[in-house]
Motif scaffolding. Sequence first.
Motif, mmCIF file in Angstrom:
data_model
loop_
_atom_site.group_PDB
_atom_site.id
_atom_site.type_symbol
_atom_site.label_atom_id
_atom_site.label_comp_id
_atom_site.label_asym_id
_atom_site.label_seq_id
_atom_site.Cartn_x
_atom_site.Cartn_y
_atom_site.Cartn_z
ATOM 1 N N TYR A 1 29.242 31.697 93.112
ATOM 2 C CA TYR A 1 28.500 32.609 93.987
ATOM 3 C C TYR A 1 29.494 33.570 94.630
ATOM 4 C CZ TYR A 1 29.838 28.323 96.400
ATOM 5 O OH TYR A 1 30.527 27.213 96.805
ATOM 6 N N THR A 2 29.027 34.466 95.454
ATOM 7 C CA THR A 2 29.916 35.426 96.104
ATOM 8 C C THR A 2 30.382 34.892 97.459
ATOM 9 O OG1 THR A 2 28.149 36.573 97.299
ATOM 10 C CG2 THR A 2 28.595 37.287 95.030
ATOM 11 N N GLU A 3 31.365 35.569 98.017
ATOM 12 C CA GLU A 3 31.822 35.201 99.360
ATOM 13 C C GLU A 3 30.713 35.413 100.386
ATOM 14 O OE1 GLU A 3 35.502 37.055 100.391
ATOM 15 O OE2 GLU A 3 36.614 36.099 98.749
ATOM 16 N N GLU A 4 29.894 36.427 100.170
ATOM 17 C CA GLU A 4 28.769 36.650 101.081
ATOM 18 C C GLU A 4 27.766 35.491 101.001
ATOM 19 O OE1 GLU A 4 28.266 38.921 103.481
ATOM 20 O OE2 GLU A 4 30.352 39.427 103.018
ATOM 21 N N ASP A 5 27.583 34.955 99.806
ATOM 22 C CA ASP A 5 26.667 33.824 99.635
ATOM 23 C C ASP A 5 27.136 32.600 100.415
ATOM 24 O OD1 ASP A 5 24.944 35.198 97.917
ATOM 25 O OD2 ASP A 5 26.073 34.608 96.132
ATOM 26 N N ILE A 6 28.429 32.279 100.318
ATOM 27 C CA ILE A 6 28.915 31.085 101.012
ATOM 28 C C ILE A 6 28.905 31.305 102.522
ATOM 29 C CG2 ILE A 6 31.370 31.686 100.844
ATOM 30 C CD1 ILE A 6 29.740 28.164 100.678
ATOM 31 N N LYS A 7 29.070 32.560 102.942
ATOM 32 C CA LYS A 7 28.960 32.856 104.372
ATOM 33 C C LYS A 7 27.538 32.578 104.869
ATOM 34 C CE LYS A 7 32.593 36.377 104.677
ATOM 35 N NZ LYS A 7 32.896 37.812 104.937
ATOM 36 N N LYS A 8 26.536 32.898 104.043
ATOM 37 C CA LYS A 8 25.142 32.634 104.411
ATOM 38 C C LYS A 8 24.871 31.133 104.485
ATOM 39 C CE LYS A 8 23.246 36.902 102.415
ATOM 40 N NZ LYS A 8 22.408 37.463 101.321
ATOM 41 N N ILE A 9 25.426 30.400 103.532
ATOM 42 C CA ILE A 9 25.256 28.943 103.542
ATOM 43 C C ILE A 9 25.894 28.363 104.800
ATOM 44 C CG2 ILE A 9 25.895 26.806 102.367
ATOM 45 C CD1 ILE A 9 25.753 28.437 99.718
ATOM 46 N N ALA A 10 27.124 28.809 105.091
ATOM 47 C CA ALA A 10 27.813 28.323 106.289
ATOM 48 C C ALA A 10 27.046 28.685 107.557
ATOM 49 C CB ALA A 10 29.230 28.896 106.337
ATOM 50 N N LYS A 11 26.560 29.922 107.612
ATOM 51 C CA LYS A 11 25.815 30.372 108.788
ATOM 52 C C LYS A 11 24.556 29.540 109.013
ATOM 53 C CE LYS A 11 23.877 34.538 110.942
ATOM 54 N NZ LYS A 11 23.612 35.997 110.772
ATOM 55 N N SER A 12 23.918 29.096 107.924
ATOM 56 C CA SER A 12 22.677 28.325 108.069
ATOM 57 C C SER A 12 22.914 26.963 108.706
ATOM 58 C CB SER A 12 21.988 28.169 106.711
ATOM 59 O OG SER A 12 22.718 27.340 105.830
ATOM 60 N N VAL A 13 24.180 26.477 108.658
ATOM 61 C CA VAL A 13 24.504 25.236 109.357
ATOM 62 C C VAL A 13 25.407 25.527 110.569
ATOM 63 C CG1 VAL A 13 24.121 23.638 107.456
ATOM 64 C CG2 VAL A 13 26.348 24.764 107.664
ATOM 65 N N LYS A 14 25.225 26.716 111.121
ATOM 66 C CA LYS A 14 25.845 27.128 112.383
ATOM 67 C C LYS A 14 27.371 27.078 112.359
ATOM 68 C CE LYS A 14 21.534 27.085 113.657
ATOM 69 N NZ LYS A 14 20.739 28.308 113.548
ATOM 70 N N THR A 15 27.943 27.478 111.226
ATOM 71 C CA THR A 15 29.391 27.538 111.145
ATOM 72 C C THR A 15 29.781 28.782 110.348
ATOM 73 O OG1 THR A 15 31.388 26.293 110.551
ATOM 74 C CG2 THR A 15 29.485 26.056 109.087
ATOM 75 N N LEU A 16 31.026 28.875 109.884
ATOM 76 C CA LEU A 16 31.466 30.071 109.184
ATOM 77 C C LEU A 16 32.370 29.723 108.007
ATOM 78 C CD1 LEU A 16 34.598 30.329 110.250
ATOM 79 C CD2 LEU A 16 33.527 31.370 112.226
ATOM 80 N N ALA A 17 32.580 30.707 107.156
ATOM 81 C CA ALA A 17 33.513 30.604 106.030
ATOM 82 C C ALA A 17 34.183 31.967 105.916
ATOM 83 C CB ALA A 17 32.780 30.232 104.751
ATOM 84 N N GLU A 18 35.342 32.098 106.507
ATOM 85 C CA GLU A 18 36.016 33.392 106.609
ATOM 86 C C GLU A 18 37.452 33.281 106.123
ATOM 87 O OE1 GLU A 18 34.766 36.245 107.571
ATOM 88 O OE2 GLU A 18 32.832 35.645 108.427
ATOM 89 N N LYS A 19 37.879 34.263 105.333
ATOM 90 C CA LYS A 19 39.268 34.327 104.878
ATOM 91 C C LYS A 19 39.966 35.432 105.664
ATOM 92 C CE LYS A 19 40.355 33.849 100.516
ATOM 93 N NZ LYS A 19 40.578 34.106 99.061
ATOM 94 N N PRO A 20 40.844 35.057 106.599
ATOM 95 C CA PRO A 20 41.575 36.075 107.365
ATOM 96 C C PRO A 20 42.438 36.932 106.440
ATOM 97 C CG PRO A 20 41.756 33.915 108.399
ATOM 98 C CD PRO A 20 41.161 33.694 107.040
ATOM 99 N N GLU A 21 42.635 38.193 106.818
ATOM 100 C CA GLU A 21 43.450 39.105 106.010
ATOM 101 C C GLU A 21 44.899 38.611 105.954
ATOM 102 O OE1 GLU A 21 43.215 43.170 107.083
ATOM 103 O OE2 GLU A 21 41.012 43.247 107.049
ATOM 104 N N GLY A 22 45.510 38.789 104.785
ATOM 105 C CA GLY A 22 46.911 38.454 104.632
ATOM 106 C C GLY A 22 47.194 36.988 104.371
ATOM 107 N N THR A 23 46.161 36.206 104.009
ATOM 108 C CA THR A 23 46.360 34.792 103.733
ATOM 109 C C THR A 23 45.419 34.350 102.630
ATOM 110 O OG1 THR A 23 46.274 32.552 104.676
ATOM 111 C CG2 THR A 23 44.707 34.156 105.534
ATOM 112 N N ASP A 24 45.789 33.257 101.955
ATOM 113 C CA ASP A 24 44.896 32.695 100.944
ATOM 114 C C ASP A 24 44.124 31.500 101.490
ATOM 115 O OD1 ASP A 24 46.877 30.796 101.130
ATOM 116 O OD2 ASP A 24 47.299 30.692 98.978
ATOM 117 N N GLN A 25 44.284 31.246 102.794
ATOM 118 C CA GLN A 25 43.562 30.144 103.429
ATOM 119 C C GLN A 25 42.214 30.635 103.958
ATOM 120 O OE1 GLN A 25 45.036 26.715 103.469
ATOM 121 N NE2 GLN A 25 45.794 28.029 101.818
ATOM 122 N N VAL A 26 41.262 29.697 104.083
ATOM 123 C CA VAL A 26 39.907 30.032 104.515
ATOM 124 C C VAL A 26 39.543 29.181 105.727
ATOM 125 C CG1 VAL A 26 37.487 30.224 103.840
ATOM 126 C CG2 VAL A 26 39.286 30.518 102.113
#
Length: 204
Positions: free
Chosen positions: A142-167
């Motif tokens: 799926y896309t990064e936007e898709d996983i953000k929606k899944i995370a948001k639905s359980v009141k959390t987030l999935a974000e990759k800060p700029e300049g890193t490969d960590q999420v």
Amino acid sequence: MKKLFIIAFLTFCFLMITACSNNKQEAVAMEEPMAATSDFVSEYDWPLAPFEAVNQENKKITNEAYNQEVWIMNMIFTNCETVCLPMTANMAKLQQQLEAEGLKVQLVSFSVDPSFDTPEKLKEYALKYEADFSNWDLLTGYTEEDIKKIAKSVKTLAEKPEGTDQVTHSTKFFLINQEGTAVKGYDGVNLPIEEIIKDLKNLK
């Protein structure tokens, strides 16, 4: 006198019929099984966002695949340098305990880095923890936007800060009920496996 006798007799018959009717109703009520009760108490009421994905075998999976099931989900990624390692180890331990208890429960790990985590990478990653794929799906595709929606639905987030490969993502394991709703969360780093087993038995 005769009239009074007839009235008294009819009154007596009426009372007898009413008493018999009440007794029958009570007997039926006693014969009916009591409704099953559950000790499970929901903490959340969060419908999970719909999704389309592929698992570690490149098999297409949607949220409908888990309809009418109770399942456990978490969020991980294979490049994770911190919390994903103990979380995935705990998911493997939970899987082993479920088997020991004779519980058939689906486990689902969503990649929060779908652009990097291919099905092949997820499979290789999970095999390091001796995962049994018969009831453990590791999802991507799926896309990064898709996983953000899944995370948001359980009141959390999935974000990759700029300049890193960590999420940045949740470390919780979520209990999902038969309607696809998150009803409880657990600390995925210090996983309370016995509590989860108890909740699964009560919810199923």
